[in-house]
Scaffold this motif. Structure first.
Motif, PDB file in Angstrom:
ATOM      1  N   ALA A   1       0.495   4.078   2.990  1.00  0.00           N
ATOM      2  CA  ALA A   1      -0.527   4.641   2.111  1.00  0.00           C
ATOM      3  C   ALA A   1      -0.730   6.126   2.408  1.00  0.00           C
ATOM      4  CB  ALA A   1      -1.843   3.896   2.289  1.00  0.00           C
ATOM      5  N   CYS A  10      -3.442   1.318   7.340  1.00  0.00           N
ATOM      6  CA  CYS A  10      -2.974   1.545   5.971  1.00  0.00           C
ATOM      7  C   CYS A  10      -1.937   2.670   5.940  1.00  0.00           C
ATOM      8  CB  CYS A  10      -4.152   1.886   5.066  1.00  0.00           C
ATOM      9  SG  CYS A  10      -5.299   0.502   4.801  1.00  0.00           S
ATOM     10  N   VAL A  30      -7.488  -4.536   5.857  1.00  0.00           N
ATOM     11  CA  VAL A  30      -6.191  -4.147   5.301  1.00  0.00           C
ATOM     12  C   VAL A  30      -5.727  -5.168   4.267  1.00  0.00           C
ATOM     13  CG1 VAL A  30      -3.764  -3.739   5.821  1.00  0.00           C
ATOM     14  CG2 VAL A  30      -5.530  -2.873   7.370  1.00  0.00           C
ATOM     15  N   LEU A  88       0.823  -1.206   0.000  1.00  0.00           N
ATOM     16  CA  LEU A  88       0.000   0.000   0.000  1.00  0.00           C
ATOM     17  C   LEU A  88       0.857   1.256   0.000  1.00  0.00           C
ATOM     18  CD1 LEU A  88      -2.762  -1.028   2.584  1.00  0.00           C
ATOM     19  CD2 LEU A  88      -3.055  -0.744   0.122  1.00  0.00           C
ATOM     20  N   GLU A 100      -4.966  -4.618   0.317  1.00  0.00           N
ATOM     21  CA  GLU A 100      -3.673  -4.986  -0.261  1.00  0.00           C
ATOM     22  C   GLU A 100      -3.844  -5.961  -1.427  1.00  0.00           C
ATOM     23  OE1 GLU A 100      -0.574  -4.701   3.516  1.00  0.00           O
ATOM     24  OE2 GLU A 100      -1.740  -6.539   3.202  1.00  0.00           O
TER      25      GLU A 100
END
Length: 278
Positions: free
Chosen positions: A33, A28, A225, A6, A229
């Motif tokens: 991310a 994340c 999560v 991410l 992903e």
């Protein structure tokens, strides 16, 4: 499905000022991310943003406003240059028989959960297609397991799952993946705010074994999560929900609805009593 990092991906999440949205955004963000948090609750967004370990932008947004969704997406692209993932997670729920709900409640639930998801996804889709990214929807067990007192929520989530399934086919060949997420009863305010309603407590008590259990948010966040992903087509948690998914064609038959039908008069009685007191 292939795991992908991410890190560096621009992840847009609606309903991100609390609950599953904010908890997943944190994880994340910790994985690198760039999280873009959207919610109607500006103060909540500010609190959540202050906890993020990585880059984070926030936008106050009512997803029912299609024009506002378009403007927010334009601002995100102007700031970040791309959108890799859009997660339509904003949702509300009220509990009670349809004829006993306050005027406008049913419409509001449909507008936020279903129409709002359409508005943000439609706005972000050109950018997601450009990045060959991922579109995700929070669909809930309620998309395939329907209970008394949740008619609007069930209708919205069933419609959302159908939207996801159709969109997945529409986007074949574009490189975009589409996922539907199906959490059960989770201890976010969406559930906990109803726990003091005797009618809702009666429903949970009538459901057998794990199907009436409330799961801690921390238990499900890793599954969100991982789905983001992997760009998963479907995520169901707790795992007991997979049984409901497999049996969905039978769930509305008499043997499977016996407990719900038996408790429905008590739910109506308790709901009427609560409305008389309020």
């Amino acid at each position: 499905m292939t795991d992908r990092s991410l890190a560096g991906q621009v992840l847009v999440i609606t309903g991100a000022a609390g609950g599953l949205g904010s908890a997943t955004a944190f994880e994340c963000s910790a994985r690198g991310a760039v999280v873009v948090l959207l919610d109607v609750d500006a103060a909540g967004l500010a609190r959540v943003a202050a906890t993020m370990p990585g880059e984070c932008d926030t936008y106050e947004l009512d997803v029912r406003d299609a024009g506002a969704c378009n403007r927010v997406v334009e601002d995100i692209l102007a700031t970040r240059g791309r959108i890799d993932i859009v997660w339509a997670n904003a949702g509300v729920s009220d509990y009670g028989p349809v004829d006993l709900l306050p005027e406008g409640t049913w419409q509001r639930i449909i507008d936020i959960n279903l129409i709002g998801a359409h508005n943000i996804v439609r706005a972000a889709l050109p950018a997601v297609m450009e990045s060959e990214g991922y579109v995700a929807f929070t669909c809930s067990w309620a998309s395939f397991a329907h209970q008394p007192g949740h008619s609007a929520y069930a209708a919205a989530k069933a419609g959302l799952e159908a939207f996801a399934n159709s969109l997945r086919l529409e986007l074949s060949g574009t490189g975009v993946r589409v996922g539907s997420f199906h959490p059960g009863w989770i201890d976010t305010t969406l559930v906990t705010k109803k726990m003091d309603q005797p009618a809702f407590a009666a429903l949970l008590g009538a459901l057998p074994g794990p199907f009436g259990a409330v799961t801690h948010t921390d238990k499900i966040v890793p599954h969100f999560v991982r789905a983001l992903e992997n760009r998963s087509s479907r995520m169901v948690y707790p795992r007991a929900g997979r049984i409901l998914l497999v049996l969905r064609s039978a769930l509305n038959t008499a043997p499977f609805t016996a407990r719900s039908r038996a408790i429905a008069p008590e739910i109506r009685r308790l709901s009427k009593r609560d409305m008389t007191r309020s």
